[in-house]
Design a protein around this motif. Structure first.
Motif, mmCIF file in Angstrom:
data_model
loop_
_atom_site.group_PDB
_atom_site.id
_atom_site.type_symbol
_atom_site.label_atom_id
_atom_site.label_comp_id
_atom_site.label_asym_id
_atom_site.label_seq_id
_atom_site.Cartn_x
_atom_site.Cartn_y
_atom_site.Cartn_z
ATOM 1 N N ILE A 1 0.604 -1.186 -0.088
ATOM 2 C CA ILE A 1 -0.063 0.043 0.117
ATOM 3 C C ILE A 1 0.896 1.355 0.083
ATOM 4 O O ILE A 1 1.739 1.601 0.757
ATOM 5 C CB ILE A 1 -0.812 0.157 1.279
ATOM 6 C CG1 ILE A 1 -1.826 -1.194 1.326
ATOM 7 C CG2 ILE A 1 -1.741 1.416 1.142
ATOM 8 C CD1 ILE A 1 -2.826 -1.308 0.295
ATOM 9 N N VAL A 2 0.677 1.943 -0.983
ATOM 10 C CA VAL A 2 1.560 3.491 -1.009
ATOM 11 C C VAL A 2 0.387 4.505 -1.330
ATOM 12 O O VAL A 2 -0.337 4.595 -2.083
ATOM 13 C CB VAL A 2 2.581 3.404 -2.157
ATOM 14 C CG1 VAL A 2 3.215 4.711 -2.104
ATOM 15 C CG2 VAL A 2 3.323 1.944 -2.161
ATOM 16 N N THR A 3 0.353 5.269 -0.318
ATOM 17 C CA THR A 3 -0.454 6.461 -0.282
ATOM 18 C C THR A 3 0.449 7.898 -0.433
ATOM 19 O O THR A 3 1.439 7.716 -0.065
ATOM 20 C CB THR A 3 -1.645 6.768 0.781
ATOM 21 O OG1 THR A 3 -0.766 7.039 1.967
ATOM 22 C CG2 THR A 3 -2.172 5.319 1.186
ATOM 23 N N TYR B 1 -6.504 10.589 6.082
ATOM 24 C CA TYR B 1 -7.204 9.528 5.442
ATOM 25 C C TYR B 1 -5.831 8.847 4.754
ATOM 26 O O TYR B 1 -5.778 7.553 4.980
ATOM 27 C CB TYR B 1 -8.171 9.823 4.616
ATOM 28 C CG TYR B 1 -9.470 10.306 5.240
ATOM 29 C CD1 TYR B 1 -9.569 10.521 6.559
ATOM 30 C CD2 TYR B 1 -10.677 10.593 4.683
ATOM 31 C CE1 TYR B 1 -10.704 11.012 7.269
ATOM 32 C CE2 TYR B 1 -11.905 11.123 5.223
ATOM 33 C CZ TYR B 1 -11.748 11.282 6.650
ATOM 34 O OH TYR B 1 -12.928 11.897 7.157
ATOM 35 N N ASN B 2 -5.352 9.515 4.098
ATOM 36 C CA ASN B 2 -3.776 8.918 3.516
ATOM 37 C C ASN B 2 -2.912 8.119 4.743
ATOM 38 O O ASN B 2 -2.586 7.057 4.479
ATOM 39 C CB ASN B 2 -3.223 9.672 2.621
ATOM 40 C CG ASN B 2 -3.770 10.028 1.397
ATOM 41 O OD1 ASN B 2 -3.647 9.051 0.354
ATOM 42 N ND2 ASN B 2 -4.633 11.080 1.114
ATOM 43 N N TYR B 3 -2.662 8.810 5.753
ATOM 44 C CA TYR B 3 -1.888 8.470 6.568
ATOM 45 C C TYR B 3 -2.523 7.273 7.341
ATOM 46 O O TYR B 3 -1.786 6.283 7.599
ATOM 47 C CB TYR B 3 -1.957 9.704 7.567
ATOM 48 C CG TYR B 3 -0.825 9.168 8.875
ATOM 49 C CD1 TYR B 3 0.511 9.394 8.882
ATOM 50 C CD2 TYR B 3 -1.381 8.874 9.999
ATOM 51 C CE1 TYR B 3 1.350 9.087 9.961
ATOM 52 C CE2 TYR B 3 -0.773 8.252 11.275
ATOM 53 C CZ TYR B 3 0.800 8.581 11.118
ATOM 54 O OH TYR B 3 1.605 8.415 12.188
ATOM 55 N N GLU C 1 0.658 -1.071 7.078
ATOM 56 C CA GLU C 1 2.011 -0.943 7.151
ATOM 57 C C GLU C 1 2.616 -0.551 5.593
ATOM 58 O O GLU C 1 3.628 -1.213 5.251
ATOM 59 C CB GLU C 1 2.573 -2.452 7.309
ATOM 60 C CG GLU C 1 2.685 -2.474 9.002
ATOM 61 C CD GLU C 1 2.262 -4.004 9.289
ATOM 62 O OE1 GLU C 1 2.610 -4.981 8.691
ATOM 63 O OE2 GLU C 1 1.646 -4.235 10.485
ATOM 64 N N GLY C 2 1.991 0.298 5.186
ATOM 65 C CA GLY C 2 2.343 0.930 3.823
ATOM 66 C C GLY C 2 3.284 2.100 3.896
ATOM 67 O O GLY C 2 3.681 2.282 5.132
#
Ligand code: GLU
Length: 439
Positions: A4-6, A26-28, A35-36
């Motif tokens: 997962i990358v935001t 929300y991204n954080y 665990e992204g």
């Protein structure tokens, strides 16, 4: 499941505001929960409007809130990368140089060769969305080789950073189709999209410049809003845990957050709610932490000794630190520091009673005070014991209102037992005497 990358991609054209913060949260949450990776990207391609100080303000706000990121970069440092990709698009026939049609400079721009297809994507919040891209025409993706535009840089950066989830405001939804066209031309994997609802003003409309929403995040810090309280409050604008819980720490939100509980529709910003949440978070501080917190906002006229005496009152009444300053400026503590100036004596009269009654009761209370020990003024309770029997006998309001007004000179103030315990026996007597003299 792949990584997962935001990311958040604020444009540093003004101080970092709460709309940007909510997107960041929300991204954080989503990245941390999985665990992204959480990336912060400064989208400073607009050379005229972008300022270094705004970028710093954004990083300062994120650091204050403890929203640590795993990578940071700014677009202005990446011109070479963009040039490389523009060339790639031109070589593969997806873009071409063209005369500028409307500009007065008459230079060349780079246009994307629009395949004019319907683009459908599945939004994790809004469901399936289809855009017809025909009306976009061959849209411009760069002013020239060195000045790529937003849609192009977003796609290149998200693609190279392998962003898995683009979580951003619904104001970007109509940008998504053209970004998908570009990313397919460049051969990047399509990220998943989640467009979050706008923040509405209390009236239910779009936020205007004068709304508190345009307070920069760092200004909430100056007001005495605690980091976790602001995070808690902002997280709940547009999301809820699906149960009755309202108070969360940042860590609890990382656990509880889920994209499928984000609302589709805009959600209202209510600053009173923020103050309530802040107070709930203040309750979790230790005594020592609370002392440090209060002292940051205490006017210097309030001595340590006075602070200790009014501390319980502050604990009860204060929802955020700056309120102490406001209360002080409104004269709410002045009667602890100096004798009130009572100009309108008629105000000491209780309801149906008379000035004569007030005089009579104050004289009696004065007598009780004169007979009392200093220790009778030590606590609110002990002062109460001193006058309570008399007040009950002849009428509470008849005795306590004139006393309260005499001690504070204010229409609104804490009960007179408390005030008398703070100022002590001597000053209490002085104030009663001085009013009796003028009567
Ligand atoms: N730079 C854009 C903005 O400030 C964000 C772009 C995006 O999240 O895709 O709104």
């Amino acid at each position: 499941m792949s990584k997962i990358v935001t990311r958040i991609a604020p444009s540093p054209t003004g101080k970092f505001h709460i709309g940007g913060l909510r997107t960041a949260l929300y991204n954080y949450f989503f990245a941390r929960q999985n665990e992204g990776v959480f990336i912060v990207r400064s989208e400073d391609t607009d050379k005229e409007r972008s300022k270094k100080e705004f970028e710093e303000n954004m990083l300062e706000a994120l650091a204050w809130l403890g929203l640590e990121h795993d990578a940071f970069y700014r677009q202005s440092d990446r011109t070479d990368i963009y040039i490389e990709h523009i060339n790639k698009l031109i070589l593969s026939g997806h873009a071409y140089e063209a005369e500028e049609s409307s500009g007065d400079e008459g230079g060349k721009v780079i246009r994307f060769k629009n395949p004019n297809i319907d683009v459908t994507f599945h939004d994790l919040i809004l469901g399936d969305i289809t855009f017809n891209t025909e009306e976009l025409g061959d849209f411009v993706i760069a002013r020239n080789m060195n000045s790529p535009l937003y849609h192009l840089t977003v796609v290149i950066d998200d693609g190279l950073s392998e962003v898995s989830h683009v979580i951003r405001g619904q104001d970007h939804i109509s940008n998504t189709a053209r970004q998908i066209l570009i990313l397919e031309a460049l051969g990047f994997t399509r990220p998943l999209y989640a467009h979050i609802p706008l923040i509405l003003s209390e009236g239910g409309g779009k936020m205007s410049k004068r709304d508190p929403s345009v307070y920069p995040v760092t200004e909430y810090r100056e007001m005495g809003i605690l980091p976790d309280a602001l995070i808690n409050f902002m997280a709940m604008i547009g999301w809820n845990p699906g149960d009755e819980r309202e108070i969360f720490t940042k860590e609890e939100l990382v656990q509880a957050f889920s994209l499928d509980k984000v609302q589709k529709k805009g959600s209202v910003y209510n600053i009173q709610k923020l103050f309530w949440i802040n107070k709930e978070h203040l309750k979790k501080l230790s005594d020592g932490e609370l002392d440090i917190y209060f002292k940051k906002f205490l006017p210097q006229e309030i001595s340590e000794e006075l602070y200790l005496k009014i501390r319980t009152l502050l604990v009860e009444r204060v929802s955020y630190g700056k309120e102490i300053v406001d209360m002080y400026q409104a004269g709410e503590f002045s009667y602890y520091i100096e004798n009130p100036k009572i100009t309108d004596l008629s105000k000491i009269i209780w309801k149906q009673s008379t000035l004569e009654d007030a005089k009579k009761h104050l004289s009696h209370v004065l007598e009780l005070c004169n007979k009392a020990e200093d220790s009778d003024f030590e606590t609110e309770e002990s002062v109460k014991n001193l006058v309570w029997d008399y007040a009950e006998e002849v009428g509470k309001g008849d005795v306590l209102w004139p006393l309260r007004y005499t001690l504070t000179g204010q229409d609104k103030s804490p009960n007179p037992f408390f005030v008398a315990s703070v100022i002590g026996k001597e000053k209490t007597i002085q104030r009663i005497q001085s009013v009796l003299e003028s009567l």
